[in-house]
Design a protein around this motif. Structure first.
Motif, PDB file in Angstrom:
ATOM      1  N   UNK A 244      89.854  19.404  55.110  1.00  0.00           N
ATOM      2  CA  UNK A 244      88.841  19.322  56.169  1.00  0.00           C
ATOM      3  C   UNK A 244      87.548  18.659  55.697  1.00  0.00           C
ATOM      4  N   UNK A 245      87.277  18.677  54.411  1.00  0.00           N
ATOM      5  CA  UNK A 245      86.029  18.091  53.917  1.00  0.00           C
ATOM      6  C   UNK A 245      85.954  16.599  54.229  1.00  0.00           C
ATOM      7  N   UNK A 247      86.794  15.211  56.920  1.00  0.00           N
ATOM      8  CA  UNK A 247      86.630  14.946  58.349  1.00  0.00           C
ATOM      9  C   UNK A 247      85.154  14.810  58.709  1.00  0.00           C
ATOM     10  N   UNK A 249      83.032  15.676  61.368  1.00  0.00           N
ATOM     11  CA  UNK A 249      83.251  16.590  62.493  1.00  0.00           C
ATOM     12  C   UNK A 249      82.681  16.060  63.797  1.00  0.00           C
TER      13      UNK A 249
END
Lengths: 922, 78
Positions: A244-245, A247, A249
């Motif tokens: 997820x890092x 991405x 957001x």
């Protein structure tokens, strides 16, 4: 390598199959057996997945990890907001709206200008997207045949001077297909079932192709998911890509929203989801089947991307065509061919539906208005159907040609590669006018104009122009530095906003200006009456069956309207629809139709299906002298309608009140019948009770009468019995009268304040003879404090109660050692009198029965009755009249063993409220 | 609009709101690391997606979940 002729055959066989399927679908539709099931509908919606998806997702995944998923999560979520889609479907069906331009224009007062603006935005935003599909086809051919990209064309023909390239051939085939299956009928609302079926087939095909390649890569080239991911893990940077890092957001969220809007607003999606919808219950399946489709087609995207990264580790490679190059490199050309056909199906499906949708808009909202307005002789022709058809078909060819030319011109340029999301951004500009129009009645034409105009301008400046600049067509300085060095106008950093990526940047600013202008301008300006009425129809469409007020007044001639329909629909179509309409309103002949508001609306709606709502409005207005309605008048009409509604609501309320009253009446009636039954019971019991003593009196009298020789002793005895029975009869009649009086409330109560002490002793005294006759011991227990116990009561009535209780007790005490104890106590507010005997007691079952009329303890059928059966009911009536209670406590079980135990027997008790102002009286 | 349909649409809308939350920041940032050798992000995104689809199916398409039972039309033929 595959033989070129084989690929050519496969390609044309595939396209031939499409034609066959579409033809089959249309044939079935013509015979009334629709092939459009909910599953076909859901699959057709998957036209969303274009070649941009088919090839591009893998490419995106190689650099962006899972961020490609947002393009599919957005539509998944939007489909769950099925209420929005359902509303769009309902409005479109009711008003025969056939395109987004029509939809928006109709909502804002059938504005031709607005329809034109929407069409222009759609065309500018979508044509490059169509070009991208053609490019994908050309490019995939190039991958398959690096040496001879024109392999689809036999060498013999290639030398011909006018021979187009393979992509052009496919474009021509698509144009033919689109014309054949997209313009069969003039009325767009009559749907293209064959086309939808073919598109559904294409969806199925591209999914199968993608899954085949995915399965091949994961289980053929590698040893399942675990193996593939483990190897990818070993490579630098790849693992970080999947956390997820990696991405962004903000971008993730923006893309989710953007793709969610695109699934509603892309012309091809509107065409399939709304216009081609046969039955709104099909949404029930589409709501989950379409997302499931998206999930399946994406499950292998990341594995294929990873496989590519591993395979070409360190080397340069074309990420967008991994789907073709991986099977080719690994020696599976047939699989590559399958992937090519899958990509072809994705591209063709998109081009077909998008072209139909755009052609409807362009011909209805750009070409038609110009022709109708212009002073061409066009408007005077008697049958326009052929001409309209020609316009529609030429538009299709023109649009495809435009797409092809753009593809040839832009070629490898950045403008083409990035067009997917830029197209999404273009159609997202429709969102405020479209969704606002569905849910906000006050959104108006000026607001829609302002919003669309500003949003489109921002899109042009921050999305389209930069893509041109990056292609090298114009100077790119304005993108980051701003035009002429004005930094706050930099196209990707508007007002210095440098923290957003280009897509989020455009989405934010365009939506801010678009929505802001729409809302503010709508709030500051007024709708005209007509627009207000249509706005109501849009927003309240869910309340189907409600009266939709017809806001129209004017003079029209039915002949002129019929003539209009004949011209635009063709005489046959027009006649059949007019016939249907006439039948619906109960008129036998078309010539009898009156040109009332209803008929004008009908004519306009029918025309809307053919030439768009804005043009239809113009045409109908041309033959109808409509009187301009002021806002007041419209409000009056609306008011009338709401009064009608109020009346009907009033009626509803009345009818429910009536129902309630009926229910009450029925209950009352039942009660009455019950009372009647009780009265009958009472009468029969009374007669029975009266007959018993009468019978014995008569029997004994007859004996005396018949036997003059009877002994004096017997005579005396018989006479005694007769006297006794006569007394009982008298008593009975008195009590019945008494009871009847009590029940009917016709008793004159002589209420006075009395001390219970003397009253009780006097009463006991008065029947002392009774006790003495039976040899019963009577004990009277009065409170020891010698204080008077005041109650407000009728003296004689209370005496009656006490005598009743005492005489009852005497009846039941044993003849030997009978004991009766009367007790007076008082507590807060109440005096309590109890009469306790040592008789047999009363079984629990009888304890409440004895207070009913004519019911006595014990079996009345066998035992000789010892009373009238009215004493206790009368007593209870009296006590209750004075606010007290009368009840019995008895424990008959105990008396068997302990006959002499005084605990056995019955205790009758009654309470009376004490006189409240005790002191004053004394 | 029938009450039952309204209810269905409401339930779907709620599912959509939940989906908007679980598929976005900050929950998205929780799906890190690996599950059984596969990246958590990959497994969770597709897992939640599939779950959402099943929920939508259960809410919206009773004909599917009832397809193994007798249809009302069968009953009327008796």
């Amino acid at each position: 390598m595959i033989d070129t002729w084989f690929v050519a055959i496969a390609t044309f066989a595939y396209l031939g199959t499409l034609f066959a399927i579409a033809r089959f679908g249309d044939r079935r539709a013509d015979t009334g057996r629709s092939v459009i099931t909910s599953t076909v509908y859901a699959l057709a919606i998957a036209v969303y997945c274009t070649s941009w998806t088919f090839y591009g997702s893998v490419g995106r995944a190689t650099t962006g990890g899972l961020s490609f998923l947002t393009i599919y999560l957005g539509p998944t979520i939007m489909f769950l907001f099925a209420t929005v889609i359902l509303k769009m479907i309902r409005v479109s069906k009711r008003l025969r709206l056939t395109s987004i331009a029509d939809f928006i224009a109709a909502r804002y007062g059938k504005s031709q200008l607005l329809a034109g603006l929407v069409t222009v935005i759609a065309v500018i935003g979508i044509i490059p997207y169509i070009a991208l599909q053609l490019k994908a086809i050309a490019y995939s051919l190039k991958i398959l045949f690096p040496d001879d990209p024109e392999a689809l064309i036999p060498d013999a023909l290639e030398s011909l001077a006018f021979m187009p390239d393979s992509t052009a051939i496919i474009a021509i085939i698509l144009a033919v297909f689109t014309i054949l299956f997209g313009t069969r009928h003039l009325d767009v609302t009559e749907r293209h079932e064959g086309m939808v079926l073919a598109v559904a087939f294409e969806s199925l095909f591209k999914l199968a192709a993608f899954l085949a390649v995915g399965g091949y890569v994961v289980w053929g080239l590698y040893d399942g998911f675990g193996d593939l991911f483990a190897r990818a893990h070993a490579l630098p940077k790849i693992d970080a890509l999947l956390q997820p890092e990696s991405i962004n957001f903000g971008n993730w969220f923006a893309l989710t929203i953007l793709s969610g809007l695109a699934i509603l607003l892309l012309p091809r999606q509107f065409q399939i989801t709304v216009v081609e919808n046969v039955d709104e219950t099909h949404m029930r399946r589409a709501v989950w089947l379409f997302p499931l489709y998206l999930l399946l087609i994406n499950v292998f995207v990341l594995p294929i991307a990873l496989a590519g990264l591993i395979h070409f580790d360190g080397q340069a490679f074309e990420a967008d065509t991994l789907l073709l190059t991986l099977p080719l490199r690994e020696g599976s050309p047939m699989l590559a061919l399958l992937a090519f056909l899958g990509g072809l199906s994705a591209a063709t499906g998109m081009v077909i539906v998008e072209t139909i949708a755009l052609a409807t808009m362009v011909s209805n909202d750009l070409v038609m208005p110009i022709l109708l307005r212009g002073r061409f002789e066009f408007a005077n022709r008697t049958d326009l159907t052929g001409l309209i058809m020609l316009i529609r078909r030429s538009t299709i060819v023109f649009l495809l040609l435009l797409g092809y030319l753009y593809f040839r011109g832009a070629g490898e340029a950045y403008a083409l590669v990035s067009i997917g999301l830029i197209s999404f951004l273009a159609v997202a500009q429709f969102a405020p006018a479209m969704l606002g129009g569905l849910y906000w009645k006050d959104g108006n034409r000026l607001g829609a104009f302002a919003g669309l105009g500003l949003g489109f301008a921002v899109w042009l400046y921050t999305a389209l122009l930069p893509s041109f600049a990056k292609s090298g067509w114009i100077d790119s300085g304005f993108i980051l530095e701003g035009p002429g060095g004005i930094t706050w106008l930099a196209a990707h950093r508007l007002f210095g906003m440098s923290s957003l990526d280009p897509i989020s940047h455009t989405l934010f600013w365009s939506m801010l200006f678009n929505l802001g202008a729409y809302v503010i301008v709508s709030a500051m300006t007024r709708q005209n009456a007509n627009e207000a009425a249509i706005a109501g129809q849009f927003v309240d469409v869910q309340r189907s069956g409600e009266i939709v007020p017809r806001i129209w007044r004017g003079t029209a001639s039915a002949d002129a309207l019929i003539e209009l329909l004949n011209r635009f629909l063709g005489p046959r179509q027009a006649q059949s629809r007019l016939q249907r309409y006439a039948r619906n309103i109960g008129i036998a002949k078309i010539s009898n139709l009156k040109a009332d508001a209803d008929f004008v609306l009908f004519a306009e709606t029918q025309l809307a299906g053919t030439i768009g709502s804005a043009s239809a409005h113009v045409m109908v207005s041309s033959v109808v002298q409509e009187e301009e309605l002021g806002l007041d008048e419209v409000l009056n009409i609306l008011d009338e309608a709401s009064q009608v509604r109020a009346h009907s609501r009033e009626l509803e309320r009345k009818s429910s009140e009536l129902e309630a009253a009926t229910r009450e009446l029925r209950q009352a009636n039942e009660k009455l019948m019950e009372v009647d039954r009780l009265k009958d019971d009472f009468m029969s019991t009374v007669t029975h009770e009266l007959r018993t003593p009468l019978t014995s009196i008569r029997a004994f009298s007859e004996m005396l009468h018949d036997d003059p020789e009877m002994s004096a002793d017997d005579r005396t005895k018989f006479l005694g019995i007769i006297v006794g029975e006569a007394e009982r009869l008298t008593r009975l009649i008195n009590q019945i009268l008494d009871f009847a009086k009590l029940e009917s409330g016709r008793v004159d109560w002589e209420v006075e304040r009395l001390d219970l002490r003397p009253l009780l002793s006097e009463t006991a005294e008065s029947i002392g003879q009774l006790f003495r006759d039976k040899g019963t011991v009577f004990v009277l227990e009065l409170p020891e404090d010698e204080q008077p116990v005041w109650v407000d009561i009728d003296r004689d009535r209370l005496k009656q109660v006490v005598i009743n209780l005492l005489s009852n007790a005497v009846k039941f005490v044993p003849s030997v050692a009978g004991l009766i104890r009367m007790n007076l106590t008082y507590e807060t507010g109440y005096a309590k009198v109890s009469v306790k005997d040592n008789g047999p007691g009363i079984p629990e079952a009888y304890q409440s029965v004895i207070f009913e009329r004519f019911r006595q303890g014990g079996n009345t059928m066998t035992d000789k009755p010892q009373g009238t059966g009215l004493g206790l009911p009368i007593s209870r009536e009296i006590v209750e009249h004075f606010g007290g209670k009368l009840w019995v406590e008895s424990s008959p079980e105990a008396d068997k063993e302990t006959v002499s135990n005084f605990d056995a027997g019955s205790t009758f008790m009654f309470t009376l409220p004490l006189a409240r102002d005790n002191d004053v009286v004394i | 609009m029938p009450k039952a349909l309204q209810k269905t649409l409401l339930k779907l809308g709620i599912a959509a709101c939940i989906a908007l939350i679980v598929f976005n920041y900050p929950l998205l940032s929780l799906y890190r690391g690996h599950i059984a050798g596969l990246p958590t992000l990959y497994v969770v995104l597709f897992g939640l997606w599939l779950a959402l689809i099943l929920v939508a199916r259960w809410i919206a398409d009773p004909s599917v979940s009832n397809s193994f039972r007798r249809q009302p039309s069968d009953v009327t033929n008796d």
